[in-house]
Design a protein around this motif. Sequence first.
Motif, mmCIF file in Angstrom:
data_model
loop_
_atom_site.group_PDB
_atom_site.id
_atom_site.type_symbol
_atom_site.label_atom_id
_atom_site.label_comp_id
_atom_site.label_asym_id
_atom_site.label_seq_id
_atom_site.Cartn_x
_atom_site.Cartn_y
_atom_site.Cartn_z
ATOM 1 N N THR A 13 0.753 -1.064 0.053
ATOM 2 C CA THR A 13 0.103 -0.019 -0.156
ATOM 3 C C THR A 13 0.783 1.248 0.025
ATOM 4 N N LEU A 15 0.102 3.742 1.901
ATOM 5 C CA LEU A 15 -0.338 4.529 3.039
ATOM 6 C C LEU A 15 0.892 4.346 3.753
ATOM 7 N N PHE A 31 -6.653 1.720 0.015
ATOM 8 C CA PHE A 31 -5.208 1.271 -0.151
ATOM 9 C C PHE A 31 -5.300 0.541 -1.581
ATOM 10 N N LYS A 32 -4.055 0.403 -2.181
ATOM 11 C CA LYS A 32 -4.071 -0.145 -3.506
ATOM 12 C C LYS A 32 -4.006 -1.571 -3.763
ATOM 13 N N TYR A 33 -4.798 -2.011 -4.948
ATOM 14 C CA TYR A 33 -4.973 -3.409 -5.043
ATOM 15 C C TYR A 33 -4.608 -3.561 -6.525
ATOM 16 N N GLU A 84 -8.453 1.029 -6.220
ATOM 17 C CA GLU A 84 -8.193 1.523 -5.192
ATOM 18 C C GLU A 84 -9.309 1.140 -3.900
ATOM 19 N N PRO A 129 -2.077 -2.538 5.062
ATOM 20 C CA PRO A 129 -3.198 -1.847 5.191
ATOM 21 C C PRO A 129 -3.752 -1.552 6.685
ATOM 22 N N LEU A 132 -4.134 1.905 8.327
ATOM 23 C CA LEU A 132 -5.412 2.773 8.414
ATOM 24 C C LEU A 132 -5.857 3.059 9.931
#
Length: 261
Positions: A13, A15, A31-33, A84, A129, A132
């Motif tokens: 991610t 973040l 978060f990226k996927y 996202e 993740p 967060l």
Amino acid sequence: MKTRNLINTLYTTVLFCLLPFCAFAQAPQAFKYQSIVRNTAGSPMSNSAISVRATIHDGSATGPSVYQETHSTTTNQFGLINLEIGNGVIISGIFPSILWNTGAKWMEIEADFGSGYIAMGTSQLLSVPYALNCGTGTPGPTGATGATGTTGTTGANGLTGATGPQGSTGVTGATGPQGIIGLTGATGSTGATGATGPQGNVGFTGPTGANGLTGVTGPQGSTGLTGATGVAGPAGTTGATGPQGVIGLTGAAGSNGSNRC
């Protein structure tokens, strides 16, 4: 159509919520996927439309759903999709309200290629993740702005890597032999001309039909109006007096008649 297979790859991610700075910044709520979409033969499905449904489960792969969203996207030329999670079309739940620090979280991925969603597997979300969680705590007071540091010197540009050698051109395959031309079929014989049928008999002359009935005499028309009397012509002139005629001869005296008593 072959059933598609979605090979899931969860990338790191973006973040970067480091613990020493959790009190000073709000983490982005996503978060990226990334995933590569392949068919059953293992080949990437390039430039293909796909709908993806992401569900976050609490505690285990079959735990209760705490959030669900969908994404409509298209694979690139390598079969890759970039999503996202947190910025899709929300189906249920509130992404910023997920309690990332209360146990393991699992993400289930489903894909729809046009005939309904197909389960593609569930995997546990790991450490990145969970950063967060920095956004769920109570923010501390804002610290004083530090002095602006001096601008560091610009580093030297890295060397450009050498261009790799071009691969050799593959050998052109030999042209296969031409197939044998099939034999031309024999021409069929001409069919015999059919015999001319006999001429039909001349039909008899039919009897003369009866005379039709005399039609009813129509009613007499009404008498026309009497025409107007013409204008009297002018009186003719009096003709001249003719000459006197010859005096006729005196006739013989008749006998006396007898007296009767």
